[in-house]
Enzyme design. Structure first.
Site, PDB file in Angstrom:
ATOM      1  N   CYS A  71     -29.327   8.772  35.307  1.00  0.00           N
ATOM      2  CA  CYS A  71     -28.494   8.294  36.420  1.00  0.00           C
ATOM      3  C   CYS A  71     -29.355   7.695  37.525  1.00  0.00           C
ATOM      4  O   CYS A  71     -29.007   6.673  38.119  1.00  0.00           O
ATOM      5  CB  CYS A  71     -27.610   9.416  36.955  1.00  0.00           C
ATOM      6  SG  CYS A  71     -28.504  10.899  37.471  1.00  0.00           S
ATOM      7  N   CYS A  88     -24.109   6.174  48.298  1.00  0.00           N
ATOM      8  CA  CYS A  88     -23.400   5.771  47.076  1.00  0.00           C
ATOM      9  C   CYS A  88     -22.460   4.602  47.367  1.00  0.00           C
ATOM     10  O   CYS A  88     -21.716   4.620  48.347  1.00  0.00           O
ATOM     11  CB  CYS A  88     -22.611   6.943  46.517  1.00  0.00           C
ATOM     12  SG  CYS A  88     -21.631   6.515  45.063  1.00  0.00           S
ATOM     13  N   ASN A 114     -48.951 -16.010  24.936  1.00  0.00           N
ATOM     14  CA  ASN A 114     -49.713 -17.245  24.770  1.00  0.00           C
ATOM     15  C   ASN A 114     -50.381 -17.312  23.419  1.00  0.00           C
ATOM     16  O   ASN A 114     -50.701 -16.291  22.801  1.00  0.00           O
ATOM     17  CB  ASN A 114     -50.749 -17.386  25.896  1.00  0.00           C
ATOM     18  CG  ASN A 114     -52.052 -16.708  25.542  1.00  0.00           C
ATOM     19  OD1 ASN A 114     -52.924 -17.305  24.937  1.00  0.00           O
ATOM     20  ND2 ASN A 114     -52.185 -15.428  25.897  1.00  0.00           N
ATOM     21  N   CYS A 161     -23.737   5.377  37.077  1.00  0.00           N
ATOM     22  CA  CYS A 161     -24.247   6.698  36.694  1.00  0.00           C
ATOM     23  C   CYS A 161     -23.228   7.409  35.804  1.00  0.00           C
ATOM     24  O   CYS A 161     -23.576   8.045  34.809  1.00  0.00           O
ATOM     25  CB  CYS A 161     -24.567   7.532  37.927  1.00  0.00           C
ATOM     26  SG  CYS A 161     -23.162   7.790  39.041  1.00  0.00           S
ATOM     27  N   CYS A 197     -25.710  19.289  33.961  1.00  0.00           N
ATOM     28  CA  CYS A 197     -26.848  18.392  34.203  1.00  0.00           C
ATOM     29  C   CYS A 197     -28.142  18.972  33.641  1.00  0.00           C
ATOM     30  O   CYS A 197     -28.532  20.088  33.974  1.00  0.00           O
ATOM     31  CB  CYS A 197     -27.004  18.135  35.706  1.00  0.00           C
ATOM     32  SG  CYS A 197     -28.413  17.084  36.114  1.00  0.00           S
ATOM     33  N   ASN A 234     -65.126 -10.035  23.829  1.00  0.00           N
ATOM     34  CA  ASN A 234     -63.702 -10.230  23.567  1.00  0.00           C
ATOM     35  C   ASN A 234     -63.383  -9.763  22.157  1.00  0.00           C
ATOM     36  O   ASN A 234     -63.492 -10.504  21.199  1.00  0.00           O
ATOM     37  CB  ASN A 234     -63.340 -11.707  23.774  1.00  0.00           C
ATOM     38  CG  ASN A 234     -61.855 -11.955  23.581  1.00  0.00           C
ATOM     39  OD1 ASN A 234     -61.163 -11.130  22.979  1.00  0.00           O
ATOM     40  ND2 ASN A 234     -61.381 -13.073  24.069  1.00  0.00           N
ATOM     41  N   CYS A 245     -23.926   8.488  32.001  1.00  0.00           N
ATOM     42  CA  CYS A 245     -23.936   9.918  31.682  1.00  0.00           C
ATOM     43  C   CYS A 245     -22.798  10.268  30.729  1.00  0.00           C
ATOM     44  O   CYS A 245     -22.987  10.971  29.741  1.00  0.00           O
ATOM     45  CB  CYS A 245     -23.827  10.747  32.966  1.00  0.00           C
ATOM     46  SG  CYS A 245     -24.169  12.493  32.695  1.00  0.00           S
ATOM     47  N   THR A 253     -54.027  -8.758  25.190  1.00  0.00           N
ATOM     48  CA  THR A 253     -52.591  -9.013  25.005  1.00  0.00           C
ATOM     49  C   THR A 253     -52.053  -8.358  23.730  1.00  0.00           C
ATOM     50  O   THR A 253     -52.803  -8.010  22.821  1.00  0.00           O
ATOM     51  CB  THR A 253     -52.342 -10.524  24.944  1.00  0.00           C
ATOM     52  OG1 THR A 253     -53.173 -11.079  23.929  1.00  0.00           O
ATOM     53  CG2 THR A 253     -52.652 -11.169  26.271  1.00  0.00           C
ATOM     54  N   CYS A 292     -58.357 -10.683  21.566  1.00  0.00           N
ATOM     55  CA  CYS A 292     -57.338 -11.716  21.362  1.00  0.00           C
ATOM     56  C   CYS A 292     -56.660 -11.567  20.010  1.00  0.00           C
ATOM     57  O   CYS A 292     -57.319 -11.573  18.976  1.00  0.00           O
ATOM     58  CB  CYS A 292     -57.965 -13.106  21.491  1.00  0.00           C
ATOM     59  SG  CYS A 292     -58.085 -13.582  23.209  1.00  0.00           S
TER      60      CYS A 292
END
Lengths: 440, 434
Positions: free
Chosen positions: B385, B346, B77, B352, B379, B136, B356, B205, B139
């Site tokens: 994965c 699965c 915004n 995956c 692994c 504030n 991988c 923000t 901003c």
């Protein structure tokens, strides 16, 4: 109830025109832009995707869906059409529930596949609405190829050949091109004259000369075509219809389902098309379902499909069976016709229950019928054709027949299911082989 | 039903869900409706100094990022502080507070960085009966060009200075709202702490351009062909906010400094996560702007159910995860896990495998019939994965028991934890120095 529905015999206008037209509306309405994005977003972009493997034309489905999801349905259409030039029609008529959508991992996981067929239609409709033909012809090769039959196989073959620079003469016995797309499938799958529009769009590639009303064996011979052209592709389809082979098969009111469907597809006013009050369709495939459902939509009071084997063995998919049942069609299985009764016109048809080995059980029953449709398969017709494998033209994996310089594909050729998409794949692949052969 | 009554720096509210200072809290009409819907408190849309109010653009003020089905994930915004006269806001605040004495009403304030300006506005706010003030300093758009908002929040010395003025000129509790548009969130927080702030709230923000219009070649939101960076918020910013909250919560110098957590809180679960990382309450904006005030009912019921299930009180939840927020160097390198694919769950999508094989450690095997299995000897337990798998809990990370041999390294999994500080490859480690 509307008294018109109760009138016996084969009569037009059993329902109001508006009701008939509503019934014949699009079976699967087109997705709008937002629906397409939501549907596309469900695709997991699988590795080595099962849907692509299941597609006879091997369309890169994850890629085209991602192209839709990213706001480029035109690019998606190119992905589809580069593999399947009749992607628009296949999106409408493919039994996706037994092909791509059956193996979609989301069907496996949730029983709700990605709507591949409808997404394909969204992409191809978008491109076709812009009247864009996405392919250009290669430089002319000077070769001329005759394509006999302007159905899905012939159209796919002709387009691919034209694209590769060959000059194609495309012949068809009927007054209009399109084959079963134009004359064969249910009207609610090809609304707003889609089959004809698609052919016109396809022909924009150029280099294809259409000769309608030219039948092999009547107006031209295979010998003459072989002599005149550098190659010949036969995509004849199946011109004959199997008979019931029972007493009374020739009674008035007994007709071929394919003829009924063709008449229906060509009718300009469906409310003028006559249909029986009590319709019996004999057969268990897509044609049987198409004839039965459309009879019902025209206003037939009772429509029954009778199939000689068990319901699991029906060639029509479960989806198609359920569609028929949802429209009020009754399906009776394990029963074979034994006689068509009536005094001139059919009044009843008699069946005998059979066991799974088709052996008669002795149990018989009769159904009232003022219209009976035969949908028990079609046969190849014609003489002087290449060698057959069973009842179809024998071909190898690339569509080559026993005759040098003659290829074949689609329903007239051996191998593959009798599906539009399979015919497209065979026509396309034959074109590639013809090209290799001519240019090699 | 767990007791959600909240006491944040002495400000009581029936639940810890406050609406953040933003468009939803711009006027009496909205705030009354918010309180009717069940919100525990409201930080009124930022007040400016007396005189002609600021003006906003008359074109679009918001830009957005969407997920599936146009679910709003991030909002940006360029709206400024309240564009209504100060006296109108003050009158309305007083009226609302009078009618909702059990709810928290906080005044957000942004005036120029001069002692006079702050000294002038504070008594006026105090007179409304407001429970506290929020400064504030966050901003990032528009007001920062005029030396306010994040322009102050990016200079710790200014934060400390202004906070001191505020503590000097009012008895109201003071919350300092921090901008995330800095490199180390602890520095401005420390400044607020040093200035005597009762609490910090974060994050405001994030500087952002949500997208570019590829026909106009202009940033979104586009006003007459041009766009300015705006403040990004919503679910997309939650991970950044959680980290910043935890950085302050685990900082020894600021131990016990109350935090009001802000940034993408959309469900009760988000709120619980902020609170577990040290937030005493949460402030919500984008979720209300997306779905309306009613969402607070889900937040209340969800947090209540969670506390009941855990058999803990709201105060037990606050900061409960802070001790487990660690530096990387203290993570246990002797903890070994392996991905495991549940073949029952699965669906064979192969994501995956693609992830991988193409981008990680080639540790997943794909068979001819699309069965996917993890190669334990390759692994490294990276978790990619798990993250790309569309089926929840289909792939899990399974810890290897001490004593077992890791097939990737061939080494026995040690029971005793060891981290980088003592690792032989670390040139700074104690053991390496020996």
């Amino acid at each position: 109830m509307d008294p018109k529905a109760l009138v016996p015999g084969i009569k037009p206008g059993r329902m109001d025109k508006a009701a008939i037209e509503a019934g014949f509306g699009d079976l699967h309405p087109a997705l709008d832009d937002h629906e397409a994005l939501v549907a596309a977003d469900r695709c997991y972009f699988c590795h080595d995707a099962p849907c692509q493997t299941a597609c006879p034309t091997e369309i890169d489905i994850p890629l085209f869906i991602r192209q839709i999801a990213t706001g480029t349905p035109e690019a998606a259409a190119r992905t589809i059409l580069s593999q399947n030039i009749l992607g628009g029609m296949c999106a409408r008529v493919c039994p996706t529930e037994t092909l791509c959508e059956e193996v979609c991992v989301r069907e496996v996981a949730e029983g709700k596949p990605v709507e591949i067929g409808r997404l394909q239609r969204y992409a191809t409709d978008t491109l076709m609405a812009q009247n864009v033909h996405p392919f250009e012809r290669d430089a002319a090769t000077g070769k001329r190829v005759a394509v006999v039959g302007a159905g899905p196989a012939g159209l796919a073959c002709a387009h691919r050949l034209a694209m590769m620079g060959h000059d194609v003469v495309l012949m068809d016995a009927r007054p209009k091109p399109g084959g079963l797309n134009e004359y064969g499938i249910a009207a609610y799958k090809s609304t707003e004259d889609f089959a004809a529009r698609e052919v016109a769009w396809l022909m924009q590639i150029g280099g294809i000369e259409l000769q309608s009303g030219v039948a092999l064996g009547r107006d031209v011979t295979l010998e003459a075509l072989k002599a005149e052209y550098d190659a010949v592709f036969l995509g004849l389809g199946l011109g004959g219809v199997n008979a019931l082979g029972v007493d009374g098969d020739d009674r008035e009111g007994v007709a071929d389902a394919v003829s009924f469907i063709a008449d229906l597809r060509q009718a300009s006013d469906l409310s003028a098309l006559p249909v029986g009050r009590d319709v019996v369709v004999i057969g268990g495939g897509m044609t049987a379902v198409d004839a039965a459902v459309q009879s019902k939509l025209l206003g037939a009071l009772n429509v029954t499909i009778v199939y000689r084997r068990s319901q699991e063995r029906m060639a029509a998919s479960v989806y198609e069976q359920e569609l028929a049942q949802s429209k009020g069609v009754r399906i009776i299985c394990n029963a074979s016709p034994v006689a068509v009764h009536g005094n001139g016109a059919v009044r009843e048809i008699e069946f005998e229950f059979t066991d799974d080995a088709l052996a008669p059980t002795g149990e018989r029953f009769r159904l009232p019928a003022d219209q009976v449709f035969r949908a028990i398969g079609q046969t190849l017709t014609g003489e002087g054709l290449p060698e057959l494998d069973g009842r179809k033209i024998a071909v190898d994996g690339t569509g080559r027949t026993s005759l040098d310089g003659v290829w074949a594909g689609g329903d007239c050729a051996s191998g593959g299911d009798d599906l539009t998409v399979t015919a497209v794949a065979e026509g396309r692949d034959a074109a590639e082989d013809i090209h290799m052969s001519l240019m090699g | 039903m767990a007791d959600l009554t909240s006491n944040f720096i002495g400000i009581k509210s029936p639940n810890p869900f406050w609406l953040a200072s933003a468009p939803p809290t711009d006027k009496e009409y909205n705030v009354r409706r918010a309180f009717e819907a069940g919100w525990g408190g409201v930080v009124w849309k930022t007040l400016g100094e007396q005189g002609p109010p600021v003006v906003n653009v008359n074109g679009p003020r918001y830009g957005a990022i969407w997920g599936a089905d146009r679910r709003l994930l991030g909002l940006n915004n360029i709206e400024l502080i309240t564009d209504r006269p100060l006296e109108v806001n003050l009158r309305e605040m007083k009226s609302v507070k009078r009618d909702y004495p059990d709810r928290a009403l906080i005044a957000s304030i942004m005036v120029p960085c001069t002692e006079e300006a702050w000294k002038a506005i504070l008594p006026l706010v105090e007179e409304t009966g407001a429970d506290g003030v929020e400064l504030n300093f966050g901003c990032p758009h528009g007001m920062s060009e005029r030396g306010m908002g994040s322009a102050v929040g990016q200079v710790p010395e200014y934060i400390e200075m202004v906070t001191r003025w505020v503590k000097q000129y009012t008895r109201m509790p003071c919350i300092v709202k921090l901008t995330p548009n800095i490199t180390d969130i602890r520095k401005p927080a420390m400044a607020a702490h040093a200035g005597g702030a009762d609490a910090v709230s974060l994050i405001n923000t994030i500087n952002s351009i949500t997208s570019v219009d590829l026909d106009l070649f202009a940033p979104e939101p586009t006003i007459d062909g041009k766009g300015a960076h705006g403040g990004y918020c919503g679910p997309a910013v939650k991970p950044i906010a959680l980290n910043m909250v935890s950085e302050i919560a685990r900082s020894p110098e600021m131990r016990g400094l109350p935090i009001s957590g802000i940034g993408g809180v959309t469900t009760w679960k988000d709120a619980a996560e902020f609170m577990a990382l040290g937030a005493g309450n949460v402030q919500v904006c984008t979720a209300a702007m997306t779905y309306g005030f009613k969402i607070v009912q889900e937040m209340i019921s969800g947090l209540s159910q969670y506390l009941d299930e855990k058999e803990i009180s709201l105060s037990d939840l606050v900061g409960r995860a802070v001790p487990n927020v660690s530096d990387w160097q203290h993570l246990n390198l002797n903890y070994v896990s392996k991905a495991k694919i549940d073949q029952e769950l699965c669906i064979s999508c192969g994501r995956c495998y693609a992830a991988c094989e193409d981008t990680s450690h080639q540790a997943i095997d794909m068979s001819e019939d699309r069965v996917f299995t993890v190669k334990d000897d390759e692994c490294v337990a990276c978790n990619l994965c798990v993250n790309v798998c569309p089926v929840e809990d289909c792939i899990t990370m399974e810890q290897m028991a001490p004593g077992a041999v890791d097939p990737r390294t061939g080494k026995v999994v040690e029971a005793v934890p060891a981290d980088w500080t003592t690792h032989p490859n670390n040139p700074m480690s104690a053991t390496a120095a020996e």
